[in-house]
Design a protein around this motif. Sequence first.
Motif, short mmCIF file in Angstrom:
data_model
loop_
_atom_site.label_atom_id
_atom_site.label_comp_id
_atom_site.label_asym_id
_atom_site.label_seq_id
_atom_site.Cartn_x
_atom_site.Cartn_y
_atom_site.Cartn_z
N MET A 139 0.97 -1.08 0.01
CA MET A 139 -0.02 0.07 0.06
C MET A 139 0.82 1.24 0.08
N ASP A 140 1.90 1.05 0.69
CA ASP A 140 2.82 2.36 0.89
C ASP A 140 3.60 2.85 -0.32
N ARG A 141 3.63 1.68 -1.28
CA ARG A 141 4.55 1.62 -2.73
C ARG A 141 3.07 2.01 -3.90
N GLU A 142 2.03 1.69 -3.36
CA GLU A 142 0.71 1.78 -4.46
C GLU A 142 1.09 0.70 -5.35
N LEU A 143 1.34 -0.46 -5.03
CA LEU A 143 1.54 -1.79 -5.83
C LEU A 143 0.47 -2.57 -6.02
N GLU A 144 0.52 -3.55 -6.98
CA GLU A 144 -0.61 -4.49 -7.18
C GLU A 144 -0.46 -5.99 -6.29
N VAL A 145 -1.70 -6.44 -6.11
CA VAL A 145 -1.77 -7.62 -5.47
C VAL A 145 -2.57 -8.50 -6.45
N LEU A 146 -2.06 -9.84 -6.65
CA LEU A 146 -2.66 -10.66 -7.09
C LEU A 146 -3.05 -11.91 -6.37
N CYS A 147 -4.44 -12.14 -6.20
CA CYS A 147 -4.82 -13.42 -5.24
C CYS A 147 -5.26 -14.53 -5.93
N VAL A 148 -4.70 -15.71 -5.62
CA VAL A 148 -5.20 -17.05 -6.11
C VAL A 148 -5.78 -17.97 -4.92
#
Length: 207
Positions: free
Chosen positions: A68-77
């Motif tokens: 969240m700090d870096r505003e990056l992505e999350v892929l959940c599987v």
Amino acid sequence: MKAIIQRVTKASVTVGEEQISSIGRGLCVLLGISVEDTQKDVDYMVRKILNLRVFEDENGRAWSRSVMDRELEVLCVSQFTLQCILKANKPDFHSAMPAELAQPFYNSMLEQMREAYKPELIKDGQFGAKMEVLIQNDGPVTIHLESPTRPTDPKQLSKQEKQQQRKEKTRSKGPSESSREKAALRSKADPSASSGAEGDVSSEREP
């Protein structure tokens, strides 16, 4: 609930010949839902995944920033095999939540993650499908995360229940009852000391 969290430079999910989801730098999360999981487990996992500090800061200092700090992505599987228990060499998946219950549970967790973060940065695979998951691990950095739930191993549960029963039994005994038991044991060991033992018990009751 169990999760394998990997810091990635990129990750994607393909079903059949179609790539259905992909991310750039961020986190790829393989998630296994247990039959014992509740909303408390969801709250814990969402908080930990989004706040896990596995990224560097603006000055290059490692382990300083979260996704969240870096505003990056999350892929959940979704991956029920994380709930595997080995019986000899055969995997057993009875600890995994059944698919008809796990799918709405998993979807509600995704929604909670999107509400807590930026919804467009939370990506997903396809629940129940045979997927090819491409993970380009960065580091490599891999974190095993497990929510603090009760153990599912029946032997461990039985052991805990017996310990609890012993504690309750000990608490339920009053001091006078314990003293009587000790006096009775002393009387059996030494009949001539019976009256003396009883005297000891009665004297203990007096203020």
